[in-house]
Scaffold this active site. Structure first.
Site, PDB file in Angstrom:
ATOM      1  N   HIS A 176       0.832  -1.204   0.000  1.00 33.77           N
ATOM      2  CA  HIS A 176       0.000   0.000   0.000  1.00 33.77           C
ATOM      3  C   HIS A 176       0.869   1.258   0.000  1.00 33.77           C
ATOM      4  O   HIS A 176       0.640   2.181  -0.792  1.00 33.77           O
ATOM      5  CB  HIS A 176      -0.927   0.004   1.221  1.00 33.77           C
ATOM      6  N   ASP A 196     -11.507   2.276   7.177  1.00 36.63           N
ATOM      7  CA  ASP A 196     -11.071   3.647   7.457  1.00 36.63           C
ATOM      8  C   ASP A 196     -11.454   4.527   6.266  1.00 36.63           C
ATOM      9  O   ASP A 196     -10.611   4.910   5.452  1.00 36.63           O
ATOM     10  CB  ASP A 196      -9.554   3.633   7.692  1.00 36.63           C
ATOM     11  N   SER A 199     -15.406   5.941  10.624  1.00 41.56           N
ATOM     12  CA  SER A 199     -14.707   4.674  10.418  1.00 41.56           C
ATOM     13  C   SER A 199     -15.676   3.583  10.866  1.00 41.56           C
ATOM     14  O   SER A 199     -16.374   3.750  11.862  1.00 41.56           O
ATOM     15  CB  SER A 199     -13.429   4.593  11.246  1.00 41.56           C
TER      16      SER A 199
END
Lengths: 423, 423
Positions: free
Chosen positions: B142, B241, B265
């Site tokens: 990521h 998130d 979230s």
């Protein structure tokens, strides 16, 4: 002006002329003693007033007969959550009880023994159970100084800075009350000429800030306008956002400060209400470029509150290293809270929002050692002959704040903390 | 392996073969019904088990006669705070009560009526009162993808990334339980060719994460070693998130994401204990360059948990857009918690630490639309003929996670949330 702010009021409790806590202040905090569990209090002069005891004696029965429960708590959250209609009525009633011509408690020594203590007889506790803590970055001078040192003097402010009150989430768990010792944090630092190393921070700093405390909650999805924002703010406290500059420099890109700040933040034990600060309202900065409509506001939403920071070596006297003012805020608290909720983020009673370092325009008004010593290039000479670029072990950092209007001094007490060596 | 993990165990409660909740799982959550106030529960198959009722009936008396109080709460915090000796004993006792050969409750229909409900008959609530929420950034793939898109493919990882688990403080107040609708956030965005504008985010994204929940507190100044860290972790949950990429891009320099994340979230309603995840331990990444001594660890501290994300349009079927795995974590949870406390930052029961987006090495394993659609350049084709670069209004995003070992499937349920138009 509320009756409680009337400068002609005086109390049957003695108040020294340099006290932060005349009858016009009436801040809220929490204390305990050997005999009394934690409870909500106010203070006049150096006399701490047990509000749970006052409530039990029936002094607030005309406002709300359940106040004793809200005052018999370890934090002021439940009291704040009652709303300004109640909390302002309580403040006005306290003013009335302690006004010099009111005999109710003045002439009742037995009740006084249940209600009054000297400040040196009690232990002040963390007054607020902090849910979420947010730190803004709202002093233009501070942001300019940091940008000049670490980036480019010609473009010291980043592109977004003049368009929105930059802020970030901080660590709530490590907020402590004035008087709590702090251990120098350990962490990763990156020397210029080698791989990262681990050890005690060598560049421990303070940040002179003020923080407001949220007194009314919002729901997820709800936004607060700048006109409404101050209704959601219960009061203000002094705030030292301790910072480890070497840890910060290595960790903060791209997600912001983390361990450089989360080891401790120190707040003063008393929350001064926005109502007590009415006499100190002052004009804010001209904001150019013009801000987006949701951030516009009218009226005086800055506050003229003098701030100072002293460093006290273990065997020395406090030496003032900074004199600043809360009015040096480019972004007002109202704008901060409006921006914070414009995306629908909900706030809870007890949430705290700190200002960011409050630096003024002159070097003697800079709010951190980073700026005062200009990255260590201009050490501060201390009265004992030593010098400071940053904070040494066994130094105590003491922050104070107060305003004076119509001859009345409204102060915040102090936010102090001693630095112990790394564990 | 704990007795409760024994793959040969089966329950007298029916469990479908594809259920996340066989008798070997025993996660903890909180539910309410019209007749029952909020209380702690576990689940087997699709049967929710009222632990407060079980305690009241005396089923846990041999462990602790006060468990009824800990289970009669709106959050599992008090139960977690009892410590693993108690909580593991409870998990083992639940396993015993529901094991197919145990007649205690199996043969007592009257008590079953007090204890058991079907999942569709109850409302699952936010299980944890979150004190501080921290979000890490621990998937190398990521971080590499984001760095490649926004900075420099040749230097996608920032200099600190391989030396420490980068993380930041997030917003705790806006964490909601699966099933809660989310309004598209509004905020400032900066077009390339003009001044900032205000409006609904146009680049609303999910981030596929898992989060661990702290079960034991530390004191300010205390640090946790990597060997101790898992003792402080009660369990794990699925975590979305939600992120507004356009708001994030404009606000995040220099202090990190703020309003781009704080609007909501979403977490799954069940906390799966670390003990239930024992069968899924797996080797972590080789960490090169070598990490500093405080971050070294031994043993298998990654977890092989399959993850997937589906997008469901309002009138359509869920379409899986990502298949990832929790094992794609360069930094382990133990390293995250050790790093988090190495500066003396204290943690409290109920604190949550999320992993950061969990992307695997291949495009079909990327954990956000930002990466899946590669900044919108590779839209996802949906079964209904539409396409997605980011998340549309009225889409529901559904995350699921599970591991399978020894023929036993241990799952997390789902973390789902529907996006409603901006208010």
């Amino acid at each position: 002006m509320l009756p409680a702010n009337d400068p002609s009021l005086s109390s049957w409790i003695n108040v020294d002329s340099d006290s932060d806590f005349p009858i016009q202040n009436i801040p809220f905090g929490v204390f305990q003693t050997e005999k009394k569990s934690a409870r909500v209090a106010t203070i006049i002069g150096d006399t701490v007033i047990d509000l749970a005891a006052l409530a039990q004696l029936g002094y607030f029965n005309e406002i709300d007969s359940n106040l004793e429960s809200s005052f018999s708590q370890s934090y002021i959250n439940q009291f704040m959550g009652l709303g300004k209609k109640i909390t302002n009525a309580v403040r006005n009633r306290i003013s009335n009880i302690f006004e010099k011509n009111n005999p109710e408690l003045r002439d009742n020594k037995e009740q006084q023994a249940q209600v009054l203590s000297k400040i040196h007889e009690v232990e002040m506790l963390l007054p607020v159970q902090v849910g979420d803590y947010t730190d803004f970055y709202s002093s233009r001078e501070h942001a300019t100084n940091v940008g000049t040192m670490f980036r480019d003097p010609e473009n010291a402010l980043l592109p977004n800075w003049l368009h929105l009150p930059v802020g970030y989430h901080g660590r709530a768990s490590s907020i402590v009350v004035s008087g709590t010792n702090i251990h120098r944090p350990k962490g990763q630092q990156k020397p210029n000429d080698g791989p990262p190393v681990f050890g005690p921070s060598r560049l421990l700093d303070f940040e002179l800030e003020m923080a407001f405390v949220v007194g009314q909650p919002t729901k997820l999805g709800q936004s607060i306008s700048t006109a409404e924002a101050e209704d959601y703010i219960f009061g203000i406290t002094l705030f030292n956002d301790w910072s480890a500059r070497d840890i910060q420099k290595w960790e903060y890109i791209p997600l912001g400060p983390f361990l450089a700040k989360s080891f401790a933040s120190t707040m003063s034990p008393w929350i001064v209400t926005l109502e007590a600060l009415e006499p100190f309202r002052t004009e804010g900065y001209d904001q150019d470029p013009e801000v987006l409509p949701y951030l516009k506001y009218s009226g005086k939403k800055n506050y003229d509150i003098k701030l100072e920071v002293a460093i006290q070596p273990e065997d020395g006297q406090p030496h003032v290293v900074c004199k600043s003012n809360f009015k040096h805020m480019y972004w007002t608290m109202a704008q901060q809270l409006t921006h914070h909720t414009v995306n629908g983020c909900n706030v809870n009673v007890g949430d705290m929002c700190a200002s960011g370092t409050i630096s003024g325009p002159t070097p003697d008004s800079y709010g951190s050692m980073l700026e005062i010593s200009w990255r260590g290039t201009k050490p501060v000479a201390m009265p004992d002959g030593s010098e400071r670029k940053f904070i040494n072990d066994k130094d105590t950092v003491i922050m104070r704040g107060w305003g004076i209007a119509n001859g009345v001094r409204i102060g915040f007490g102090e936010a102090s903390g001693k630095v112990l060596p790394a564990l």
